[in-house]
Design an enzyme around this catalytic site. Structure first.
Site, short mmCIF file in Angstrom:
data_model
loop_
_atom_site.label_atom_id
_atom_site.label_comp_id
_atom_site.label_asym_id
_atom_site.label_seq_id
_atom_site.Cartn_x
_atom_site.Cartn_y
_atom_site.Cartn_z
N HIS A 7 -8.61 -1.28 5.63
CA HIS A 7 -8.96 -2.49 6.17
C HIS A 7 -9.48 -3.53 5.10
O HIS A 7 -10.31 -3.12 4.40
CB HIS A 7 -9.94 -2.48 7.39
N GLN A 57 -7.54 -3.83 -5.19
CA GLN A 57 -8.41 -2.72 -4.72
C GLN A 57 -7.82 -1.74 -3.81
O GLN A 57 -8.12 -0.36 -4.06
CB GLN A 57 -9.90 -3.24 -4.44
N GLU A 58 -7.19 -2.36 -2.73
CA GLU A 58 -6.69 -1.45 -1.92
C GLU A 58 -5.79 -0.63 -2.41
O GLU A 58 -5.74 0.92 -2.21
CB GLU A 58 -5.99 -2.22 -0.89
N ASN A 79 0.81 -1.09 -0.14
CA ASN A 79 0.13 -0.19 -0.03
C ASN A 79 0.95 1.23 -0.31
O ASN A 79 0.51 2.16 -0.65
CB ASN A 79 -0.96 0.07 1.34
N ASP A 84 -10.73 -0.32 13.79
CA ASP A 84 -11.46 -0.50 12.44
C ASP A 84 -13.01 0.19 12.41
O ASP A 84 -13.87 -0.47 12.04
CB ASP A 84 -11.69 -2.09 11.99
N MET A 110 0.49 -2.56 12.68
CA MET A 110 -0.30 -3.48 13.33
C MET A 110 -0.14 -3.20 14.97
O MET A 110 -0.01 -4.20 15.80
CB MET A 110 0.39 -4.96 13.05
N ASN A 114 -6.90 4.77 7.74
CA ASN A 114 -6.62 3.29 7.91
C ASN A 114 -7.07 2.60 6.74
O ASN A 114 -7.98 3.09 5.96
CB ASN A 114 -6.75 2.80 9.22
N LEU A 149 -3.79 2.35 18.35
CA LEU A 149 -3.10 3.87 18.65
C LEU A 149 -3.91 4.28 19.85
O LEU A 149 -5.13 4.06 20.04
CB LEU A 149 -3.33 4.57 17.59
C1 GRF Z 1 -3.05 -5.21 3.85
O1 GRF Z 1 -4.00 -6.27 3.50
C2 GRF Z 1 -3.94 -4.15 4.42
O2 GRF Z 1 -5.40 -4.19 4.16
C3 GRF Z 1 -3.84 -4.37 5.78
O3 GRF Z 1 -2.49 -4.99 6.02
C4 GRF Z 1 -2.02 -5.34 4.83
C5 GRF Z 1 -0.77 -4.78 4.33
O4 GRF Z 1 -0.53 -4.64 3.36
N1 GRF Z 1 -3.96 -3.08 6.60
P1 GRF Z 1 0.99 -3.94 2.81
O5 GRF Z 1 1.94 -3.99 3.73
O6 GRF Z 1 0.50 -2.55 2.36
O7 GRF Z 1 1.44 -4.81 1.58
#
Ligand code: GRF
Length: 203
Positions: free
Chosen positions: A108, A172-173, A13, A144, A89, A106, A92
């Site tokens: 999810h 999609q993220e 991401n 979340d 992970m 964030n 906060l």
């Molecule tokens: C992703 O699945 C995201 O949805 C979750 O943690 C994972 C992180 O992926 N928050 P990356 O480290 O960005 O590849």
């Protein structure tokens, strides 16, 4: 807009956000990448992009609040205006949330409010849903549970496993996270109670 990205994992991401900022499609810059894991792949991606990195390990602090305060100091020193959690992970505490009111996002890997917490993709498969997806939201004191900005849906196939579904969601993220940051940078997001109004609306 100066971004502070918090990541604990591989950072795909983060990479999508870096790429979109470099391409100029998001008027923002990544000011610093911060991790609680010295070996996080996200840090390597930041270094390759010439972005300053910082490591704040929670075990070197007496409690959650001291850990959060240390992270806040790094981010404030970098002039961060929007905090982006990208596979971070840790939960906060109000110490962190109050330092960046309504300025923490964030992502999810589920269609919240369904399947909060860890292993969301596995929860969706175990539940037998036909549609899964991901959610970008503002962070509030819950887990979340903050106001939702953008969601994206993906089909769940009968032969899917956690890996194949996670990969489809991740695609999609990488699309909706940069989009949410762009909207914020353009001043198009307004939080109204639980809801986020986008002006002018998307589509
Ligand atoms: C992703 O699945 C995201 O949805 C979750 O943690 C994972 C992180 O992926 N928050 P990356 O480290 O960005 O590849």
């Amino acid at each position: 807009l100066r971004l502070g990205i918090l990541a604990s994992g591989g950072g795909t991401n983060l990479q999508a956000i870096i790429d979109q900022c470099l391409a100029g499609s998001v008027s923002a810059e990544v000011a610093v990448v911060l991790s609680n894991k010295p070996q996080a792949g996200a840090l390597e991606r930041a270094r390759r992009a010439g972005i300053p990195v910082a490591v704040v390990e929670h075990r070197t602090h007496p409690d959650r609040e001291a850990f959060d305060q240390a992270m806040v100091e790094v981010l404030k020193k970098s002039g961060v205006e929007l905090v982006v959690l990208a596979g971070f992970m840790r939960i906060l505490t109000p110490v962190f949330l109050e330092a960046f009111p309504q300025r923490i996002m964030n992502i999810h890997p589920a269609l919240l409010p369904a399947f909060p917490g860890i292993h969301a993709q596995r929860q969706a498969l175990d539940y037998g849903v036909r549609i899964a997806g991901c959610t970008v939201h503002f962070v509030d004191p819950g887990v979340d549970s903050g106001p939702i900005i953008i969601q994206a849906a993906v089909p769940v196939r009968d032969d899917d496993n956690e890996t194949t579904l996670s990969r489809r969601i991740l695609e999609q993220e990488h699309r909706i996270y940069p989009q949410a940051i762009r909207l914020f940078a353009e001043g198009r997001l307004r939080i109204e109670g639980r809801r986020v109004r986008i002006t002018p609306p998307l589509m």
